[in-house]
Design an enzyme around this catalytic site. Structure first.
Site, PDB file in Angstrom:
ATOM      1  N   SER A 106       0.842  -1.198   0.000  1.00 47.43           N
ATOM      2  CA  SER A 106       0.000   0.000   0.000  1.00 47.43           C
ATOM      3  C   SER A 106       0.880   1.251   0.000  1.00 47.43           C
ATOM      4  CB  SER A 106      -0.936  -0.044   1.213  1.00 47.43           C
ATOM      5  OG  SER A 106      -1.945   0.922   1.128  1.00 47.43           O
ATOM      6  N   ASP A 126      -9.016  -4.567  -6.043  1.00 51.32           N
ATOM      7  CA  ASP A 126      -8.525  -3.695  -4.968  1.00 51.32           C
ATOM      8  C   ASP A 126      -8.633  -2.235  -5.407  1.00 51.32           C
ATOM      9  OD1 ASP A 126      -7.182  -2.360  -2.985  1.00 51.32           O
ATOM     10  OD2 ASP A 126      -5.406  -3.649  -3.005  1.00 51.32           O
ATOM     11  N   HIS A 166      -7.639  -5.808  -0.131  1.00 52.97           N
ATOM     12  CA  HIS A 166      -6.411  -5.022   0.020  1.00 52.97           C
ATOM     13  C   HIS A 166      -5.464  -5.627   1.052  1.00 52.97           C
ATOM     14  CE1 HIS A 166      -3.924  -1.462  -0.423  1.00 52.97           C
ATOM     15  NE2 HIS A 166      -3.993  -1.203   0.878  1.00 52.97           N
TER      16      HIS A 166
END
Length: 462
Positions: A290, A353, A403
């Site tokens: 991320s 995602d 995610h």
């Protein structure tokens, strides 16, 4: 050397050696067979159904003249396969690190590349396991363990790396109570044994994703800003997301753990390690999840732009980024410059995602051309970098799993993994249907749309 063996019956179901009192000279063939029988395990010279059951007194050796017998070594099949895998990994190390842009390795996914992706993903997962979320702890929002035992404490004692430094960062945003630096990752270097297996000395930097409130605020700062990492050549056309840039470059001099910005900590440590291993074959591997993948990409570009990725012979040290569920980081100028500098990026994404679609839902690499011509705001369009490895998983009852790093790694580890795809179904239809069926606050639905509208306004100069 004199050996005394009993007679062997041809009708016996096995091979039996019985004590004999008579002494005599055995033939050369019998002598060699006896020596082999003593030195080797049964499985190396006889079928499994064959038994050798002879009392030790039935074989007499003249030790004064007997030459030492070399043992017959037996390598278990599992160990043999591991050795073959290590040898193959060492011979393919540059290809696995991105030489040739992973041509022929992504689709279908090569087993060695799959195992290396999982390995680096687990080094990233260690940052979450070691992150202290106990508000009552003196290490709150920092690492729970000392760096010498961190990997061991999270169950990765056999990873083959030694942590050399912890990295801290704080975005330059205003929040009630201040915004001190927080632990975002670590630098580690491969051991001698691991380096032999990998085929080079590997310097790895692992970054966690967004956790704190200030980091979430920084993630929302989706306007583009010039990176300007090289003072002698600022390259104003190379632009990156201002929030990620703030996390990477902001300095918090009040925190007891830090010493300069995240950027300064990293450049200082990597320069030291490159000098320490200047006479070895070295690789720099940057991995993150991320927001962490954004920091990894900024660091990779920074090292290459400043020319710090050089060994003692002046050769370029390869820089590879393994991005897990990473958002877009910069514009087309940033992408082109990373390509010119040879920064290799492998993006592992779930096609479902939404974070991998941000920033730049409207202004991205697909909206730069209209009617065969570049649009006026093309320089403000976000662009993904590198080679994409696309996965496809979605759980209606748990939308956050799309995610989750562990979900990514779990799918990669699965032997019956869903077929890897270059192009995946867009998430919008799935998420829209799910959100409408939930009792969520309406503001949540429009938050990201408002952010992207701000991007559009900035791009048009309104």
């Amino acid at each position: 050397m004199t050996i005394h063996l009993p007679a062997v019956s041809n009708n016996a179901p096995g091979i039996y050696a019985k004590p004999q009192r008579q002494r005599g000279h055995a033939s050369t063939t019998s002598t060699a067979g006896a020596v082999a029988a003593v030195a080797a395990p049964p499985s190396t010279f006889a079928p499994q159904t064959t038994r050798l059951s002879a009392p030790s007194s039935s074989i007499a050796l003249n030790t004064r003249h007997a030459a030492p017998v070399a043992p017959v070594l037996f390598t278990p099949p599992v160990a043999r396969r591991n050795n073959e895998k290590s040898s193959m990994l060492a011979s393919m190390c540059r290809e696995i690190q991105g030489k040739g842009d992973w041509a022929g390795l992504v689709e279908p996914l090569h087993p060695l590349l799959r195992s290396e992706i999982v390995r680096y993903g687990e080094l990233v997962a260690a940052t979450y396991k070691a992150f202290d979320l106990d508000a009552g702890s003196k290490r709150y929002l920092n690492c729970k363990y000392g760096r010498t035992r961190m990997l061991e404490e999270v169950g990765m004692a056999g990873a083959g790396y030694a942590v050399t430094r912890y990295i801290y960062a704080a975005p330059d945003v205003s929040l009630p109570g201040g915004c001190p630096s927080r632990w975002v990752g670590y630098v580690a270097v491969s051991s001698d044994d691991a380096s032999r297996r990998l085929g080079r000395r590997d310097i790895v930097v692992s970054f966690r994703g967004t956790v704190t409130g200030s980091e979430w605020v920084a993630n929302m700062m989706s306007s583009l800003a010039p990176a300007r990492f090289d003072p002698s050549d600022p390259r104003p056309d190379v632009k990156v997301e201002s929030g990620f840039l703030s996390v990477y470059t902001s300095d918090d001099g009040t925190d007891r753990f830090t010493c300069g910005s995240c950027r300064n900590q990293l450049l200082s440590e990597l320069t030291r390690l490159l000098k320490q291993y200047k006479n070895e074959d070295v690789s720099i591997t940057l991995a993150g999840h991320s927001m962490g993948s954004s920091l990894a990409l900024l660091l990779g570009y920074d090292l290459a732009e400043l020319g710090l990725n050089r060994d003692g012979r002046g050769n370029r040290v390869p820089v590879t980024v393994y991005s897990f569920a990473g958002p877009r980081v910069g514009n087309t100028g940033f992408k082109n410059r990373c390509d010119e500098l040879g920064v290799k990026v492998l993006r592992v994404v779930n096609v479902n995602d939404p974070i991998t679609k941000l920033p730049g839902i409207f202004l991205n690499e697909n909206s730069r051309v209209l009617g065969g011509r570049l649009v006026p705001w093309s320089c403000a369009c976000y662009t993904h970098i590198g080679v994409e490895l696309a996965l496809d998983f979605f759980k209606a009852g748990d939308p956050a799993c799309v995610h989750d790093l562990e979900a990514y790694l779990g799918l990669l580890k699965c032997p019956k993994m869903v077929k890897v795809k270059k192009q995946g179904e867009d998430l919008l239809s799935k998420v829209t249907k799910y959100v409408r069926g939930q009792s969520l606050h309406a503001a949540w639905r429009w938050q990201m749309a408002a952010i992207q509208a701000g991007d559009l306004v900035q791009a048009l100069g309104i």
